[in-house]
Enzyme design. Structure first.
Site, PDB file in Angstrom:
ATOM      1  N   TRP A 181       0.840  -1.637   0.228  1.00  0.00           N
ATOM      2  CA  TRP A 181       0.005   0.248   0.232  1.00  0.00           C
ATOM      3  C   TRP A 181       0.583   1.377   0.144  1.00  0.00           C
ATOM      4  O   TRP A 181       0.548   2.556  -0.296  1.00  0.00           O
ATOM      5  CB  TRP A 181      -1.475  -0.378   1.003  1.00  0.00           C
ATOM      6  CG  TRP A 181      -0.205  -0.067   2.649  1.00  0.00           C
ATOM      7  CD1 TRP A 181      -0.379  -1.554   3.219  1.00  0.00           C
ATOM      8  CD2 TRP A 181       0.638   0.256   3.134  1.00  0.00           C
ATOM      9  NE1 TRP A 181       0.151  -1.986   4.071  1.00  0.00           N
ATOM     10  CE2 TRP A 181       0.643  -0.448   4.821  1.00  0.00           C
ATOM     11  CE3 TRP A 181       1.227   1.929   3.149  1.00  0.00           C
ATOM     12  CZ2 TRP A 181       1.964   0.004   5.596  1.00  0.00           C
ATOM     13  CZ3 TRP A 181       1.649   2.109   4.585  1.00  0.00           C
ATOM     14  CH2 TRP A 181       2.565   1.353   5.606  1.00  0.00           C
ATOM     15  N   LYS A 230      -3.121  -8.250  -7.651  1.00  0.00           N
ATOM     16  CA  LYS A 230      -3.873  -8.122  -6.239  1.00  0.00           C
ATOM     17  C   LYS A 230      -3.668  -6.826  -5.767  1.00  0.00           C
ATOM     18  O   LYS A 230      -2.537  -6.819  -4.997  1.00  0.00           O
ATOM     19  CB  LYS A 230      -4.034  -9.148  -5.683  1.00  0.00           C
ATOM     20  CG  LYS A 230      -4.637  -9.182  -4.773  1.00  0.00           C
ATOM     21  CD  LYS A 230      -4.496  -9.342  -2.835  1.00  0.00           C
ATOM     22  CE  LYS A 230      -4.637  -8.422  -1.901  1.00  0.00           C
ATOM     23  NZ  LYS A 230      -4.228  -7.089  -0.958  1.00  0.00           N
ATOM     24  N   SER A 270       5.614  -7.268   3.092  1.00  0.00           N
ATOM     25  CA  SER A 270       6.969  -7.453   3.899  1.00  0.00           C
ATOM     26  C   SER A 270       7.841  -8.621   3.946  1.00  0.00           C
ATOM     27  O   SER A 270       6.977 -10.082   3.638  1.00  0.00           O
ATOM     28  CB  SER A 270       6.316  -7.152   5.303  1.00  0.00           C
ATOM     29  OG  SER A 270       5.099  -8.213   4.819  1.00  0.00           O
ATOM     30  N   TYR A 311       3.535 -20.792  -0.490  1.00  0.00           N
ATOM     31  CA  TYR A 311       2.877 -21.328  -1.644  1.00  0.00           C
ATOM     32  C   TYR A 311       3.003 -22.098  -2.854  1.00  0.00           C
ATOM     33  O   TYR A 311       2.615 -22.952  -3.880  1.00  0.00           O
ATOM     34  CB  TYR A 311       1.939 -20.750  -1.654  1.00  0.00           C
ATOM     35  CG  TYR A 311       1.227 -19.259  -0.730  1.00  0.00           C
ATOM     36  CD1 TYR A 311       1.092 -19.718  -0.036  1.00  0.00           C
ATOM     37  CD2 TYR A 311       1.367 -17.979  -1.360  1.00  0.00           C
ATOM     38  CE1 TYR A 311       0.253 -19.016   0.882  1.00  0.00           C
ATOM     39  CE2 TYR A 311       0.110 -17.160   0.123  1.00  0.00           C
ATOM     40  CZ  TYR A 311       0.502 -18.055   1.011  1.00  0.00           C
ATOM     41  OH  TYR A 311      -0.555 -16.984   2.011  1.00  0.00           O
ATOM     42  N   GLU A 341      10.492  -8.607  -3.334  1.00  0.00           N
ATOM     43  CA  GLU A 341      10.905  -7.365  -2.834  1.00  0.00           C
ATOM     44  C   GLU A 341      10.659  -6.820  -1.528  1.00  0.00           C
ATOM     45  O   GLU A 341       9.458  -7.457  -1.327  1.00  0.00           O
ATOM     46  CB  GLU A 341      10.044  -6.345  -3.620  1.00  0.00           C
ATOM     47  CG  GLU A 341      11.324  -6.434  -5.144  1.00  0.00           C
ATOM     48  CD  GLU A 341      12.661  -6.233  -5.584  1.00  0.00           C
ATOM     49  OE1 GLU A 341      12.890  -6.554  -4.679  1.00  0.00           O
ATOM     50  OE2 GLU A 341      13.267  -7.105  -6.422  1.00  0.00           O
ATOM     51  N   CYS A 376       9.888   1.103   1.751  1.00  0.00           N
ATOM     52  CA  CYS A 376      11.081   0.240   2.557  1.00  0.00           C
ATOM     53  C   CYS A 376      12.193   0.251   2.075  1.00  0.00           C
ATOM     54  O   CYS A 376      13.214  -0.381   3.295  1.00  0.00           O
ATOM     55  CB  CYS A 376      10.706  -1.241   1.010  1.00  0.00           C
ATOM     56  SG  CYS A 376      11.126   0.025  -0.605  1.00  0.00           S
ATOM     57  N   GLU A 386      11.497  -3.302  11.484  1.00  0.00           N
ATOM     58  CA  GLU A 386      11.027  -2.473  10.636  1.00  0.00           C
ATOM     59  C   GLU A 386       9.383  -1.383  11.204  1.00  0.00           C
ATOM     60  O   GLU A 386       8.787  -2.388  11.514  1.00  0.00           O
ATOM     61  CB  GLU A 386      10.962  -2.925   9.148  1.00  0.00           C
ATOM     62  CG  GLU A 386      10.672  -2.110   8.054  1.00  0.00           C
ATOM     63  CD  GLU A 386      10.148  -2.291   6.885  1.00  0.00           C
ATOM     64  OE1 GLU A 386       9.358  -3.298   6.546  1.00  0.00           O
ATOM     65  OE2 GLU A 386      10.493  -1.921   5.544  1.00  0.00           O
TER      66      GLU A 386
HETATM   67  P1  TAP Z   1       1.980  -6.863   3.827  1.00  0.00           P
HETATM   68  O1  TAP Z   1       1.791  -6.714   4.296  1.00  0.00           O
HETATM   69  O2  TAP Z   1       2.884  -7.845   3.416  1.00  0.00           O
HETATM   70  O3  TAP Z   1       1.253  -6.683   2.029  1.00  0.00           O
HETATM   71  C1  TAP Z   1       1.393  -6.431   0.873  1.00  0.00           C
HETATM   72  C2  TAP Z   1       0.383  -7.230   0.142  1.00  0.00           C
HETATM   73  O4  TAP Z   1       0.946  -8.929   0.556  1.00  0.00           O
HETATM   74  C3  TAP Z   1      -0.782  -7.209  -0.358  1.00  0.00           C
HETATM   75  O5  TAP Z   1      -1.460  -6.774  -0.949  1.00  0.00           O
HETATM   76  C4  TAP Z   1      -1.222  -7.692   1.466  1.00  0.00           C
HETATM   77  O6  TAP Z   1      -2.447  -8.294   0.578  1.00  0.00           O
HETATM   78  C5  TAP Z   1      -0.647  -9.443   0.377  1.00  0.00           C
HETATM   79  N1  TAP Z   1      -1.217 -10.490   1.424  1.00  0.00           N
HETATM   80  C6  TAP Z   1      -1.307  -9.962   3.287  1.00  0.00           C
HETATM   81  N2  TAP Z   1      -0.938 -11.351   3.707  1.00  0.00           N
HETATM   82  C7  TAP Z   1      -0.490 -12.455   2.370  1.00  0.00           C
HETATM   83  C8  TAP Z   1      -1.127 -13.864   2.550  1.00  0.00           C
HETATM   84  N3  TAP Z   1      -0.872 -13.980   3.328  1.00  0.00           N
HETATM   85  N4  TAP Z   1      -1.265 -13.986   1.367  1.00  0.00           N
HETATM   86  C9  TAP Z   1      -0.678 -13.128   0.393  1.00  0.00           C
HETATM   87  N5  TAP Z   1      -0.537 -12.688   0.786  1.00  0.00           N
HETATM   88  C10 TAP Z   1      -0.872 -11.716   1.829  1.00  0.00           C
HETATM   89  O7  TAP Z   1       2.520  -4.719   3.035  1.00  0.00           O
HETATM   90  P2  TAP Z   1       1.906  -4.069   3.767  1.00  0.00           P
HETATM   91  O8  TAP Z   1       2.186  -3.760   5.358  1.00  0.00           O
HETATM   92  O9  TAP Z   1       1.402  -3.404   2.283  1.00  0.00           O
HETATM   93  O10 TAP Z   1       3.608  -2.821   2.712  1.00  0.00           O
HETATM   94  C11 TAP Z   1       4.920  -3.363   3.387  1.00  0.00           C
HETATM   95  C12 TAP Z   1       5.695  -3.696   3.162  1.00  0.00           C
HETATM   96  O11 TAP Z   1       6.257  -4.029   1.967  1.00  0.00           O
HETATM   97  C13 TAP Z   1       6.566  -2.969   4.366  1.00  0.00           C
HETATM   98  O12 TAP Z   1       7.943  -4.375   4.807  1.00  0.00           O
HETATM   99  C14 TAP Z   1       8.262  -2.567   3.205  1.00  0.00           C
HETATM  100  O13 TAP Z   1       9.412  -2.813   3.310  1.00  0.00           O
HETATM  101  C15 TAP Z   1       8.017  -3.931   1.680  1.00  0.00           C
HETATM  102  N6  TAP Z   1       7.861  -2.848   0.453  1.00  0.00           N
HETATM  103  C16 TAP Z   1       8.878  -3.520   0.041  1.00  0.00           C
HETATM  104  C17 TAP Z   1       9.257  -2.392  -1.193  1.00  0.00           C
HETATM  105  C18 TAP Z   1      10.779  -2.706  -1.899  1.00  0.00           C
HETATM  106  S1  TAP Z   1      10.733  -2.544  -3.411  1.00  0.00           S
HETATM  107  N7  TAP Z   1      11.272  -3.880  -1.162  1.00  0.00           N
HETATM  108  C19 TAP Z   1       8.880  -0.987  -1.771  1.00  0.00           C
HETATM  109  C20 TAP Z   1       7.506  -1.613  -0.729  1.00  0.00           C
HETATM  110  C21 TAP Z   1       6.789  -1.421   0.694  1.00  0.00           C
HETATM  111  P3  TAP Z   1      -3.930  -7.471   1.881  1.00  0.00           P
HETATM  112  O14 TAP Z   1      -3.630  -6.223   1.665  1.00  0.00           O
HETATM  113  O15 TAP Z   1      -5.463  -7.817   1.986  1.00  0.00           O
HETATM  114  O16 TAP Z   1      -2.788  -6.945   3.491  1.00  0.00           O
END
Ligand code: TAP
Length: 499
Positions: A167, A191, A245, A255, A267, A302, A401
């Site tokens: 997000w 998604k 994350s 999976y 990533e 990130c 983080e």
């Molecule tokens: P997550 O909680 O990991 O969610 C990312 C995506 O995964 C969302 O679409 C989420 O759906 C989905 N998801 C959650 N649980 C899942 C499951 N059990 N099975 C399959 N998909 C699942 O991350 P976030 O909170 O959106 O973003 C923050 C994280 O992203 C931070 O750790 C950040 O560092 C990382 N990030 C990394 C980068 C790069 S390039 N390295 C860039 C941006 C962000 P829902 O929306 O329903 O939860």
């Protein structure tokens, strides 16, 4: 001074309409079971709209559409320059609608609309153009063979790609995956994060307008545990590209292992160091870069420079300047001009950050700025810029983080100690280093185990350079640059015996 050319985003927000249905096989559709979920504006806690809540059954339909589109070669079979033209049309459309998309992004995510317009949108547009332009310039190879043999090494699309998006930069990360995947001839099912689906659905309207054939680009809206998991486990999804994350990244490996061993690209998170050596002179530009590193995008980045490693000789002066400068980063309404820090994504995330701040104090850190929730009366989720001094690298706030505007300051007294602390983390996404000494710059940037090291700036580079992590920050390749095309292709050897 007020910018008279700036649109009145608050007025526009009142009239903004949202696309709220999933985009499957070229049509906007409700979830098969008709369910919906709410999405909230984090700036004021109010419901923006309801969105189709798809699940595994809807994923089944989307995968069938994407697979059919891939197999009949309606997109993969086009000449690369034809796919390029369609993607360039898409980039132009995104540019034409940049103000609207920036507004949607801000309403859904809480980030300042001016940041969305100045950073997220140009980034998404540039990404689409760069990979569109690349695709008819990437050559395949032939290998050295005897004269009665021909050997070709060619790049082929992987097939059906699933993309699961976080997000924090919804549209920019969507573009980062869409551009190389579609340029290479794949079909895509996206998604978006449940909190920030709206800009992706507006983007889907533009995909259709750009003439990209039905079934090639699909969006299945809903939750990670249902839609994300169904994509991760689907036997007809050939590649899964995930940004999010580290914790959820592990699920995608599981999976894949338990289904079809699909190619997985991860990533993930980071805990990036920003290192200030004792040879620096002018502190002001450093302070400005450090602030961008941890405060831009509310710290929900990130590669945020969340650990400040500072040499003991400059620490006093640096922290004094840093505190003063952080105070100039106004926390406010994301739609108002001059706001530099908007709202955090949701209440749960805000409470997580407040929990980290509490843990920082309990473990011996000393708050020298901020530390509080503010603007509670708005109904939104805001935390003031926060600096912790006296942090050791073993404390929770130095290891995990936080993903918010919270900086942890750690002191060192030698180059070797700085390198050791910088590398003492499970993550390896990025680092920045401030020094006037060329030898130190080179030595430290080579010694740090991270995907991107910026010297005398905070930067993730641009499309021309790869982006991704070492260690638990990434897996399976690199985004951006020509390497992004490797993520979404298979390499095939064709070996021909001539008669
Ligand atoms: P997550 O909680 O990991 O969610 C990312 C995506 O995964 C969302 O679409 C989420 O759906 C989905 N998801 C959650 N649980 C899942 C499951 N059990 N099975 C399959 N998909 C699942 O991350 P976030 O909170 O959106 O973003 C923050 C994280 O992203 C931070 O750790 C950040 O560092 C990382 N990030 C990394 C980068 C790069 S390039 N390295 C860039 C941006 C962000 P829902 O929306 O329903 O939860």
């Amino acid at each position: 001074m007020t910018n008279t050319l700036r649109p009145n985003f608050a007025e526009r927000a009142k009239a903004q309409r949202f696309q709220t249905r999933a985009f499957i096989d070229g049509r906007f559709v409700d979830a098969l079971d008709g369910k919906t979920f709410t999405t909230v504006n984090p700036a004021n806690g109010e419901v923006l709209t309801r969105i189709a809540e798809c699940d595994a059954a809807d994923v089944e339909v989307a995968v069938a559409a994407a697979k059919a589109a891939f197999e009949d070669r309606r997109w993969a079979g086009l000449a690369p320059k034809e796919r390029k033209r369609a993607l360039l049309r898409l980039a132009d459309l995104v540019e034409q609608h940049a103000q609207e998309l920036a507004l949607i992004e801000s309403l859904d995510n809480g980030k300042p609309v001016d940041d969305a317009l100045a950073a997220d949108l140009p980034d998404a547009i540039e990404t689409l153009r760069w990979h569109a332009e690349a695709i008819d310039k990437l050559y395949d190879q032939s290998s050295p063979t005897p004269s009665d043999l021909v050997s070709l090494v060619v790049r082929e699309p992987v097939g059906v790609v699933g993309a699961v998006i976080p997000w924090n930069f919804p549209l920019a990360i969507l573009a980062m995956k869409t551009a190389p995947a579609l340029a290479g001839g794949n079909s895509l099912i996206v998604k978006p994060a449940e909190q920030t689906t709206l800009s992706a659905l507006r983007f889907a309207e533009l995909v259709a307008e750009a003439g990209i054939p039905a079934g090639v680009f699909n969006i299945v809206t809903g939750f990670g545990e249902t839609v994300g998991q169904a994509l991760g486990r689907h036997p007809d999804v050939d590649c899964l590209s995930f940004t999010g994350s580290t914790e959820v990244g592990r699920y995608f490996l599981k999976y894949a292992a338990e289904s079809n061993l699909k190619k997985v690209i991860l990533e993930l998170g980071g805990k990036s160091p920003a290192i200030v050596m004792d040879d620096v002179d002018d502190l002001q530009p450093i302070v400005e870069q450090l602030a961008i590193g941890i405060l831009f995008s509310q710290g929900e980045n990130c590669s945020a420079g969340s650990r400040l490693l500072v040499h003991e000789k400059v620490k006093g002066r640096l922290l004094e300047a840093l505190v003063e400068h952080f105070k100039t980063w106004t926390v406010g309404d994301p739609l108002v001009e001059g706001t530099r820090i908007g709202a955090l994504i949701d209440e749960k995330h805000m409470n997580n950050i407040l929990g980290y701040i509490k843990a920082g104090v309990e473990e011996g850190g000393r708050i020298i700025l901020g530390g509080q929730r503010i603007r509670q009366e708005t109904g939104g989720y805001y935390i003031e810029p926060t600096i912790f001094d006296d942090v050791s690298n073993q404390m929770t706030i130095a290891r995990e983080e936080i993903f918010g505007p919270v900086l942890s300051v750690i002191t060192f007294s030698s180059v070797e100690e700085a390198i050791a602390i910088a590398n003492d983390t499970p993550y390896g996404l990025a680092a920045s280093l401030y020094t006037n000494n060329l030898h130190t710059a080179h030595k430290v940037s080579r010694a740090i185990r991270a995907g991107t090291v910026s010297v005398n700036c905070f930067s993730e580079g641009d499309q021309s350079v790869p982006f991704g992590g070492f260690k638990q920050s990434g897996f399976g390749g690199r985004e951006k640059s020509f390497l992004a095309h490797d993520q979404y292709s298979e390499v095939k050897t064709i070996w021909i015996q001539l008669k």
